[in-house]
Design an enzyme around this catalytic site. Sequence first.
Site, mmCIF file in Angstrom:
data_model
loop_
_atom_site.group_PDB
_atom_site.id
_atom_site.type_symbol
_atom_site.label_atom_id
_atom_site.label_comp_id
_atom_site.label_asym_id
_atom_site.label_seq_id
_atom_site.Cartn_x
_atom_site.Cartn_y
_atom_site.Cartn_z
ATOM 1 C CG ASP A 245 12.276 -36.387 -20.310
ATOM 2 O OD1 ASP A 245 11.226 -36.999 -20.027
ATOM 3 O OD2 ASP A 245 13.283 -36.940 -20.810
ATOM 4 C CG ASP B 20 8.632 -37.460 -25.036
ATOM 5 O OD1 ASP B 20 8.871 -37.896 -23.890
ATOM 6 O OD2 ASP B 20 9.223 -37.868 -26.059
ATOM 7 C CE LYS C 81 8.105 -22.128 -32.736
ATOM 8 N NZ LYS C 81 8.952 -21.229 -31.914
ATOM 9 C CE1 TYR D 243 7.335 -37.581 -30.529
ATOM 10 C CE2 TYR D 243 6.792 -38.749 -28.516
ATOM 11 C CZ TYR D 243 7.547 -37.816 -29.189
ATOM 12 O OH TYR D 243 8.522 -37.102 -28.511
ATOM 13 C CG ASP E 78 9.950 -20.938 -28.625
ATOM 14 O OD1 ASP E 78 8.767 -20.798 -28.242
ATOM 15 O OD2 ASP E 78 10.447 -20.288 -29.569
HETATM 16 C C1 IPM Z 1 8.065 -41.303 -22.484
HETATM 17 C C2 IPM Z 1 9.099 -41.904 -23.380
HETATM 18 C C3 IPM Z 1 8.401 -42.530 -24.582
HETATM 19 C C4 IPM Z 1 7.604 -41.451 -25.245
HETATM 20 C C5 IPM Z 1 9.355 -43.209 -25.576
HETATM 21 C C6 IPM Z 1 10.211 -44.264 -24.934
HETATM 22 C C7 IPM Z 1 8.617 -43.773 -26.750
HETATM 23 O O1 IPM Z 1 10.027 -40.960 -23.755
HETATM 24 O O2 IPM Z 1 7.190 -42.034 -21.998
HETATM 25 O O3 IPM Z 1 8.126 -40.106 -22.264
HETATM 26 O O4 IPM Z 1 8.128 -40.660 -26.001
HETATM 27 O O5 IPM Z 1 6.410 -41.370 -24.990
HETATM 28 MG MG MG Z 2 9.841 -39.120 -22.697
#
Ligand code: IPM
Ligand code: MG
Length: 359
Positions: free
Chosen positions: A252, A248, A192, A143, A224
């Site tokens: 989620d 990230d 990985k 990133y 994975d």
């Molecule tokens: C998060 C979000 C951010 C990230 C994005 C919006 C840049 O997805 O905080 O997880 O990837 O860090």
């Molecule tokens: Mg995110």
Amino acid sequence: MKNYRIAVLKGDGIGPEIVNEAIKVLNVTAEKCGFTVEYDEALLGGCAIDATGVPLPDETIAKCKAADSTLLGAVGGPKWDSMPGNLRPEKGLLGIRAALGLFANLRPARIFEPLRDASPLRADIIGGSLDIMVVRELTGGIYFGERGRLEENGVKAAYDTEKYSVPEIERIARIAFDLAMKRGKKVCSVDKANVLESSRLWRETVTEIAKDYPEVELSYMYVDNCAMQLVRNPSQFDVILTSNIFGDILSDEASMISGSIGMLASASLGETGAGLYEPIHGSAPDIAGQNISNPLATILSVAMMLKYSLGQPEASDMIEKAVAEVLNEVRTPDIYVEGFRKVSCSEMGDAVCERIKLY
Ligand code: IPM
Ligand code: MG
């Protein structure tokens, strides 16, 4: 009376409505616990682009640096999707994390008992209890690596680079091991390493750091496989230590186990005590302004702030307890199931406040 200064970055989409609820809850908690809070609002993301032309104005960085902590909503939306990469709202978010040196992102995924029925995972898969801490490296890796566009033999191409230095891996690994010592004493380092050189260095470095923590059981997992294990047998995890991009994605995924991405809080920490606290979800432009979003991830982020930055663990526990209790009665649409009262974003905030007043 102790007074705290909090920088507030409401951001875009549902950002303002969820942050307003979190502030309401913080004010009630402060009164209950005998401290005061002052807020200093600043712009970040799309709203900053509209007002100043850039997603992260210098003034915002200055306000966050001057504060005891920062509370953030969410940034981004379709309005700014066609902006060039370096002027997108998300660039502001990455920028503030970097400007404040917040290399460690803590994302706890656990299941609140009343929400078991809201989890898409079967009860027997969730198991007895579930409490995972995802420790995501936040200011390095792909990133932040070199990226660009090029043309090869008339064919357009683009690239992004994943790079980690030993000190970057060491400091995030220490955070994960320190946390594990206060929890279940298990760290699973996710990478990985069967493909990526940066992952091989990650693994080597984590192995070295682990020697300072003989009580912590260290395991390794490919990303994975980890994605699969999270939905196959999530309770095997205590602390998951991983890179920026993998963290990230996996956070989620882990959030869904707890019923909704609207439930997951996060703390971003650096060398100083002042951190940045935000829900892990985005700005949800599709439901913005309708007062139907779930403010609990932001409210729980305030609880993390009280614990990790402001030295108010009792106030933190109070908020977490209140959240767990209101879930027995009220639900925002994202976690709604029959038999509960469906409430709006602001009613959810009110419900948490009312609970806290009872303590
Ligand atoms: C998060 C979000 C951010 C990230 C994005 C919006 C840049 O997805 O905080 O997880 O990837 O860090
Ligand atoms: Mg995110």
